[in-house]
Motif scaffolding. Structure first.
Motif, mmCIF file in Angstrom:
data_model
loop_
_atom_site.group_PDB
_atom_site.id
_atom_site.type_symbol
_atom_site.label_atom_id
_atom_site.label_comp_id
_atom_site.label_asym_id
_atom_site.label_seq_id
_atom_site.Cartn_x
_atom_site.Cartn_y
_atom_site.Cartn_z
ATOM 1 N N GLY A 32 0.813 -1.215 0.000
ATOM 2 C CA GLY A 32 0.000 0.000 0.000
ATOM 3 C C GLY A 32 0.840 1.255 0.000
ATOM 4 N N GLY A 33 0.904 1.958 -1.128
ATOM 5 C CA GLY A 33 1.679 3.204 -1.200
ATOM 6 C C GLY A 33 1.085 4.280 -0.305
ATOM 7 N N GLY A 34 -0.133 4.723 -0.656
ATOM 8 C CA GLY A 34 -0.817 5.755 0.121
ATOM 9 C C GLY A 34 -1.088 5.315 1.546
ATOM 10 N N ALA A 35 -1.486 4.046 1.701
ATOM 11 C CA ALA A 35 -1.821 3.534 3.039
ATOM 12 C C ALA A 35 -0.592 3.488 3.945
ATOM 13 C CB ALA A 35 -2.448 2.148 2.929
ATOM 14 N N SER A 36 0.552 3.077 3.409
ATOM 15 C CA SER A 36 1.754 2.969 4.250
ATOM 16 C C SER A 36 2.243 4.353 4.679
ATOM 17 C CB SER A 36 2.871 2.176 3.561
ATOM 18 O OG SER A 36 3.292 2.816 2.388
ATOM 19 N N ILE A 37 2.182 5.331 3.773
ATOM 20 C CA ILE A 37 2.587 6.701 4.111
ATOM 21 C C ILE A 37 1.636 7.281 5.169
ATOM 22 C CG2 ILE A 37 2.369 9.046 3.148
ATOM 23 C CD1 ILE A 37 5.085 8.345 2.674
#
Length: 280
Positions: free
Chosen positions: A251-256
């Motif tokens: 998850g790009g957005g989720a991890s950030i």
């Protein structure tokens, strides 16, 4: 009307199921019906992938093992600055290595003349308001935030490495320079935990992929390596480094969002359900 459609969907589908499992960490930063609707009406649990994502990212966030080093690059400077604020406030990082546009913003905050082309790029991306935030962070945590000592400029597709102190010519920054690559790589190799998010330069172009590939290789040598999603994953796959990383987030957005300390609706919904069960 949107909420009505959501509740209608939940009412129609919920009777068909006995259990709701959220195993979609990558979309849990979105408040979609399929992510948050069913926890209100069905027994709900986190899936194995969700558990794996949270456990790995928590290892980076807690910073219990020293040194924990973050390497933050890419173009989304505002997101990365939120992460920097959160992890430094929590004491979760021993050092933050900046690259990409994130580094450009911090160099500007440090009063370095980065040239009109780079200043204009920061302005076009609407990151000028991030500069005072970066300046405040540099003042509060002077030993924790590292900036490049040299950068690679793009002169008609050719790579020119120059010291940051000599950044007078007006060419776009396209990567971190060789000296910075060596410094950052050593920090990452010697770390107990590394968290990587965003490329160090224009990874898609052969002449400017060096910073990204070297930092990822160095990170993979640390005791426990975490990569945030998005462009980092694409670079890791291209380099064939996936087996060497301890955790590659899907998850790009989720991890950030998770690393910046902001609540993820999908995880909050599961917590709310768990609390309800414990009370009962």
């Amino acid at each position: 009307p949107a909420d009505h459609a959501k509740s209608h969907m939940v009412k129609r589908l919920a009777p068909l199921f006995d259990l709701f499992i959220n195993d979609a960490f990558a979309v849990s930063h979105r408040s979609h019906c399929s992510v948050v609707g069913f926890t209100e009406v069905l027994p709900s649990i986190a899936g194995l992938l969700m558990d794996k994502e949270i456990t790995a990212l928590d290892k980076g966030l807690k910073g219990d093992e020293h040194p924990t080093i973050y390497s933050l690059g890419g173009t989304k400077a505002d997101d990365s600055i939120k992460v920097i604020e959160n992890v430094l406030r929590r004491g979760g990082a021993d050092k933050i290595l900046t690259s990409g546009v994130v580094a450009t913003v911090f160099l500007m905050a440090a009063g370095i003349n980065i040239g009109e082309a780079n200043r204009k790029f920061v302005e076009d991306q609407e990151y000028l308001e991030q500069i005072p935030i970066a300046a405040k962070l540099l003042a509060e945590y002077p030993d924790k935030i590292a900036m490049p000592v040299d950068v690679a400029l793009n002169k008609n597709g050719e790579r020119i490495d120059v010291a940051v102190s000599a950044l007078s010519n007006d060419l776009p920054i396209a990567d971190i320079g060789l000296e910075t690559i060596v410094d950052y790589s050593k920090e990452l190799k010697d770390a107990r935990v590394t968290v990587m998010n965003g490329p160090a330069g224009i990874f898609e172009q052969e002449k400017f992929k060096l910073g990204t590939s070297e930092l990822l290789k160095a990170s993979a040598e640390s005791d426990y390596s975490i990569a945030g999603g998005g462009h980092s994953v694409a670079a890791i796959e291209q380099l064939g480094l996936e087996p060497k990383f301890s955790h590659v987030s899907m998850g790009g957005g989720a991890s950030i969002t998770y690393l910046s300390g902001e609540p993820l609706p999908g995880i909050e919904a599961l917590k709310k359900y768990a609390l309800k069960v414990r009370k009962a």
